[in-house]
Enzyme design. Structure first.
Site, PDB file in Angstrom:
ATOM      1  N   LYS A 139       0.820  -1.279  -0.016  1.00 33.62           N
ATOM      2  CA  LYS A 139       0.090  -0.150   0.122  1.00 33.62           C
ATOM      3  C   LYS A 139       0.749   1.347  -0.005  1.00 33.62           C
ATOM      4  O   LYS A 139       0.594   2.241  -0.660  1.00 33.62           O
ATOM      5  CB  LYS A 139      -0.832  -0.095   1.303  1.00 33.62           C
TER       6      LYS A 139
ATOM      7  N   LYS B 276      -4.696 -11.373  -7.013  1.00 38.92           N
ATOM      8  CA  LYS B 276      -6.060 -11.838  -6.266  1.00 38.92           C
ATOM      9  C   LYS B 276      -7.059 -11.098  -6.509  1.00 38.92           C
ATOM     10  O   LYS B 276      -6.713  -9.750  -7.016  1.00 38.92           O
ATOM     11  CB  LYS B 276      -5.807 -11.862  -4.684  1.00 38.92           C
TER      12      LYS B 276
ATOM     13  N   LYS C 138     -11.146  -5.191  -4.996  1.00 36.17           N
ATOM     14  CA  LYS C 138     -11.536  -4.061  -5.431  1.00 36.17           C
ATOM     15  C   LYS C 138     -10.724  -3.079  -6.219  1.00 36.17           C
ATOM     16  O   LYS C 138     -11.204  -2.132  -6.808  1.00 36.17           O
ATOM     17  CB  LYS C 138     -12.521  -3.512  -4.168  1.00 36.17           C
TER      18      LYS C 138
HETATM   19  P1  AMP Z   1     -10.619  -6.689   2.130  1.00 31.30           P
HETATM   20  O1  AMP Z   1     -11.770  -6.057   2.282  1.00 31.30           O
HETATM   21  O2  AMP Z   1     -10.174  -6.671   0.683  1.00 31.30           O
HETATM   22  O3  AMP Z   1      -9.603  -6.034   3.239  1.00 31.30           O
HETATM   23  O4  AMP Z   1     -11.020  -8.239   2.746  1.00 31.30           O
HETATM   24  C1  AMP Z   1     -12.015  -8.654   3.426  1.00 31.30           C
HETATM   25  C2  AMP Z   1     -11.788  -9.770   3.481  1.00 31.30           C
HETATM   26  O5  AMP Z   1     -11.766 -10.933   2.402  1.00 31.30           O
HETATM   27  C3  AMP Z   1     -10.547 -10.512   4.213  1.00 31.30           C
HETATM   28  O6  AMP Z   1     -10.681 -11.655   5.278  1.00 31.30           O
HETATM   29  C4  AMP Z   1      -9.639 -11.186   3.007  1.00 31.30           C
HETATM   30  O7  AMP Z   1      -8.658 -11.894   3.345  1.00 31.30           O
HETATM   31  C5  AMP Z   1     -10.613 -11.614   2.144  1.00 31.30           C
HETATM   32  N1  AMP Z   1     -10.274 -11.470   0.619  1.00 31.30           N
HETATM   33  C6  AMP Z   1     -10.035 -10.403   0.101  1.00 31.30           C
HETATM   34  N2  AMP Z   1      -9.879 -10.799  -1.390  1.00 31.30           N
HETATM   35  C7  AMP Z   1      -9.910 -11.939  -1.469  1.00 31.30           C
HETATM   36  C8  AMP Z   1      -9.725 -12.781  -2.538  1.00 31.30           C
HETATM   37  N3  AMP Z   1      -9.304 -12.240  -4.027  1.00 31.30           N
HETATM   38  N4  AMP Z   1     -10.122 -14.189  -2.472  1.00 31.30           N
HETATM   39  C9  AMP Z   1     -10.263 -14.589  -1.084  1.00 31.30           C
HETATM   40  N5  AMP Z   1     -10.290 -13.883  -0.124  1.00 31.30           N
HETATM   41  C10 AMP Z   1     -10.129 -12.791  -0.136  1.00 31.30           C
END
Ligand code: AMP
Ligand code: TRP
Length: 329
Positions: free
Chosen positions: A112, A194, A197
């Protein structure tokens, strides 16, 4: 005593299929087996600049999404991080235990920070300590998260172990709970990254609130490879990812999925995948729209009360052990 789980997500941007399959789905599955706390981590969100009006709106939207994916507010505690001031207070105490050098090693921070350069806030650097506070305040046993959060969990454990060693037994040491399948859903436009968003290409990421046309378009454009076989083969990440999504969304076994697509082509795989995802999202989107403001207010204030009681008791212990409880003995 039932074991306790804690998890959270940031109310920024839209929730996508990766969040659902990698995280939310597991929360729903675990909530009846464990005493569960699901938090909307808005203090984490402000580690990067946010529009205040939008953040407030997204915070409530995320609570709706938690409920619509199947988190049962009678079984689980759903609350907003900033509603429980102990999260910020414990962060300060743990800041005085955490080392700069260990935070500098956090890969999420490095990623980041690289993207922002001059605008890296102290809060962004401190993000993992706030996350550790979330977890440790509730004497959490298990933390269901995606694989990307593993390093933060290790730091949380290190901080808890160090605090317990230096100031006396205070925190339970949490374990990560990382699902084997679906832990990492990849971008549809770049299967080596991965699904996120913040993907440069919005077509790589399927949002839970996407309409039918958008879901169809995104899967139609999904990258594949030059092969033809539709099998779970890790050396072909694009097809592997599409099959994994199909498997998770339909609940079909992996062998069953392979049999189903035997002799079919990539266009059929993408078309059918779009269809099953659309069917999967439909009832969810309906539930999001049905939750009223009053219902949400009630659920969040009940959640705050429950969370605050536990958080206050842990923080009191922390202050006592540090010798900073002052007149609050
Ligand atoms: P975030 O809002 O992206 O920080 O993630 C929220 C939750 O979703 C966390 O537990 C992450 O590990 C999971 N997460 C985010 N992106 C992915 C992805 N592409 N595949 C699986 N889990 C994800
Ligand atoms: N950092 C987590 C993420 O990006 C969100 C989070 C904050 C979290 N506090 C938490 C997850 C505590 C689990 C437990 O996904």
């Amino acid at each position: 005593m039932r074991k306790r789980i804690f998890s959270g997500a940031q109310p920024t941007g839209n929730v996508h299929l990766g969040n659902h399959l990698g995280a939310l789905r597991n929360w729903v599955a675990l909530q009846h087996e464990y005493e569960s706390f699901f938090c909307i981590v808005n203090l984490h969100a402000i580690t990067v600049a946010q529009d205040p009006g939008l953040l407030a709106e997204k915070t409530r939207d995320l609570a709706r999404i938690y409920l619509a994916v199947g988190i049962d507010p009678d079984a689980s505690t759903v609350f907003v991080q900033s509603d429980v001031h102990e999260h910020a207070e414990l962060t300060w105490a743990l800041n005085c235990v955490a080392r700069m050098s260990e935070l500098e090693r956090m890969t999420q921070y490095k990623d980041k920070a690289r993207k922002q350069e001059e605008n890296v806030t102290v809060g962004l650097f401190d993000y993992p300590v706030l996350m550790a506070s979330d977890i440790l305040l509730y004497q959490t046993d298990l933390v269901p998260v995606g694989e990307d959060q593993k390093q933060h969990l290790e730091l949380t454990r290190d901080l808890a172990i160090r605090f317990n060693r230096d100031y006396g037994e205070t925190f339970r040491i949490p374990d990560p709970y990382i699902p084997k399948v679906g832990a990492r859903i990849m971008s549809l436009s770049d299967p080596l990254k991965k699904m996120s968003k913040s993907d440069d290409d919005p077509n790589g990421c399927v949002m839970l609130m996407d309409d039918v046309d958008t879901v169809q378009r995104k899967f139609k454009r999904a990258v594949t490879d030059s092969g033809t076989e539709i099998t779970f083969d890790e050396s072909r990440p694009a097809i592997y990812n599409l099959l994994e999504i199909f498997h998770l969304v339909t609940g079909m076994g992996t062998q069953e999925v392979e049999d189903h697509f035997a002799g079919k082509g990539y266009a059929q795989l993408k078309g059918q995948l779009a269809e099953v995802v659309i069917e999967f999202l439909k009832p969810f989107q309906q539930r999001v729209r049905e939750i009223t403001d009053d219902q949400l207010d009630q659920i969040l204030s009940k959640g705050r009360e429950k969370a605050a009681g536990i958080a206050a008791s842990t923080l009191k212990q922390v202050y006592n052990n540090l010798g900073i409880s002052g007149a609050r003995q």
